[in-house]
Design a protein around this motif. Structure first.
Motif, PDB file in Angstrom:
ATOM      1  N   ASP A 166     -32.252  36.562 -16.441  1.00 50.56           N
ATOM      2  CA  ASP A 166     -33.370  35.642 -16.241  1.00 50.56           C
ATOM      3  C   ASP A 166     -33.043  34.598 -15.174  1.00 50.56           C
ATOM      4  OD1 ASP A 166     -33.892  35.729 -19.774  1.00 50.56           O
ATOM      5  OD2 ASP A 166     -35.084  36.753 -18.238  1.00 50.56           O
ATOM      6  N   THR A 167     -31.811  34.594 -14.692  1.00 52.01           N
ATOM      7  CA  THR A 167     -31.425  33.649 -13.648  1.00 52.01           C
ATOM      8  C   THR A 167     -32.262  33.861 -12.398  1.00 52.01           C
ATOM      9  OG1 THR A 167     -29.161  33.434 -14.449  1.00 52.01           O
ATOM     10  CG2 THR A 167     -29.537  32.943 -12.129  1.00 52.01           C
ATOM     11  N   ALA A 168     -32.948  32.794 -11.962  1.00 50.78           N
ATOM     12  CA  ALA A 168     -33.854  32.894 -10.816  1.00 50.78           C
ATOM     13  C   ALA A 168     -34.422  31.512 -10.520  1.00 50.78           C
ATOM     14  CB  ALA A 168     -35.000  33.861 -11.108  1.00 50.78           C
ATOM     15  N   VAL A 169     -35.085  31.411  -9.396  1.00 54.63           N
ATOM     16  CA  VAL A 169     -35.914  30.242  -9.111  1.00 54.63           C
ATOM     17  C   VAL A 169     -37.309  30.535  -9.649  1.00 54.63           C
ATOM     18  CG1 VAL A 169     -36.956  28.799  -7.334  1.00 54.63           C
ATOM     19  CG2 VAL A 169     -34.592  29.591  -7.077  1.00 54.63           C
ATOM     20  N   TYR A 170     -37.791  29.651 -10.505  1.00 56.30           N
ATOM     21  CA  TYR A 170     -39.101  29.816 -11.124  1.00 56.30           C
ATOM     22  C   TYR A 170     -40.095  28.880 -10.424  1.00 56.30           C
ATOM     23  CZ  TYR A 170     -37.056  32.531 -14.916  1.00 56.30           C
ATOM     24  OH  TYR A 170     -36.428  33.511 -15.651  1.00 56.30           O
ATOM     25  N   SER A 171     -41.195  29.455  -9.965  1.00 60.97           N
ATOM     26  CA  SER A 171     -42.203  28.687  -9.232  1.00 60.97           C
ATOM     27  C   SER A 171     -43.558  28.810  -9.905  1.00 60.97           C
ATOM     28  CB  SER A 171     -42.321  29.194  -7.792  1.00 60.97           C
ATOM     29  OG  SER A 171     -41.093  29.074  -7.094  1.00 60.97           O
ATOM     30  N   CYS A 172     -44.303  27.716  -9.900  1.00 59.22           N
ATOM     31  CA  CYS A 172     -45.673  27.805 -10.389  1.00 59.22           C
ATOM     32  C   CYS A 172     -46.615  27.898  -9.193  1.00 59.22           C
ATOM     33  CB  CYS A 172     -46.049  26.657 -11.308  1.00 59.22           C
ATOM     34  SG  CYS A 172     -46.122  25.018 -10.551  1.00 59.22           S
ATOM     35  N   ALA A 173     -47.776  28.459  -9.451  1.00 58.88           N
ATOM     36  CA  ALA A 173     -48.754  28.681  -8.394  1.00 58.88           C
ATOM     37  C   ALA A 173     -50.150  28.480  -8.957  1.00 58.88           C
ATOM     38  CB  ALA A 173     -48.611  30.096  -7.827  1.00 58.88           C
ATOM     39  N   ALA A 174     -51.066  28.078  -8.091  1.00 62.06           N
ATOM     40  CA  ALA A 174     -52.439  27.789  -8.500  1.00 62.06           C
ATOM     41  C   ALA A 174     -53.411  28.720  -7.796  1.00 62.06           C
ATOM     42  CB  ALA A 174     -52.783  26.337  -8.187  1.00 62.06           C
ATOM     43  N   ALA A 175     -54.371  29.215  -8.560  1.00 60.32           N
ATOM     44  CA  ALA A 175     -55.410  30.097  -8.024  1.00 60.32           C
ATOM     45  C   ALA A 175     -56.760  29.420  -8.162  1.00 60.32           C
ATOM     46  CB  ALA A 175     -55.406  31.431  -8.769  1.00 60.32           C
ATOM     47  N   THR A 176     -57.507  29.351  -7.060  1.00 62.54           N
ATOM     48  CA  THR A 176     -58.815  28.714  -7.112  1.00 62.54           C
ATOM     49  C   THR A 176     -59.856  29.620  -7.771  1.00 62.54           C
ATOM     50  OG1 THR A 176     -59.250  29.492  -4.869  1.00 62.54           O
ATOM     51  CG2 THR A 176     -58.413  27.265  -5.100  1.00 62.54           C
TER      52      THR A 176
END
Length: 124
Positions: A89-99
């Protein structure tokens, strides 16, 4: 345009839990469907989970049952609860937004805005 900021990452041991947070500066998350993606070193980014504006959750099959996404409207925050963490599970976790709201499991192309990410490192 909101700026997405993630927090909550860190270094943990296998089996531990973490809660990641995604907030928006200069905007409100309630206007968007929100997703989480992760990218491990040397690998392509992969979908983790997403929540529609209406609150419907979508998960990658491999993470269903261990990870939980939730939207707390009063806090204008989207959380990603990571349980039973594994070294993979080691990783960079990013959130993202969808219009445009989500009606099925999304892909990267469904999202318009991205945060910088927070590092999750799991030691075995």
């Amino acid at each position: 345009q909101a700026r997405l900021v993630e927090s909550g990452g860190g270094l943990v041991q296998a089996g531990d839990s973490l809660t990641l947070s995604c907030v928006a500066y200069g905007g409100t998350l309630s206007r968007y469907a929100i997703g989480w993606f992760r990218q491990a070193p040397g690998k392509e980014a992969e979908f983790v989970a997403a929540v529609s504006r209406a609150g419907r959750a979508y998960y990658a099959d491999s993470m269903l049952g261990r990870f939980t996404i939730s939207r707390v409207i009063a806090e204008d925050t989207v959380y990603l609860q990571l349980n039973s963490l594994k070294s993979e599970d080691t990783a960079v976790y990013s959130c993202a937004a969808a219009t445009i709201d989500l009606y099925k499991r999304p892909s990267r192309g469904d999202f318009d805005y991205w945060g910088q990410g927070t590092q999750v490192s799991v030691s075995s």
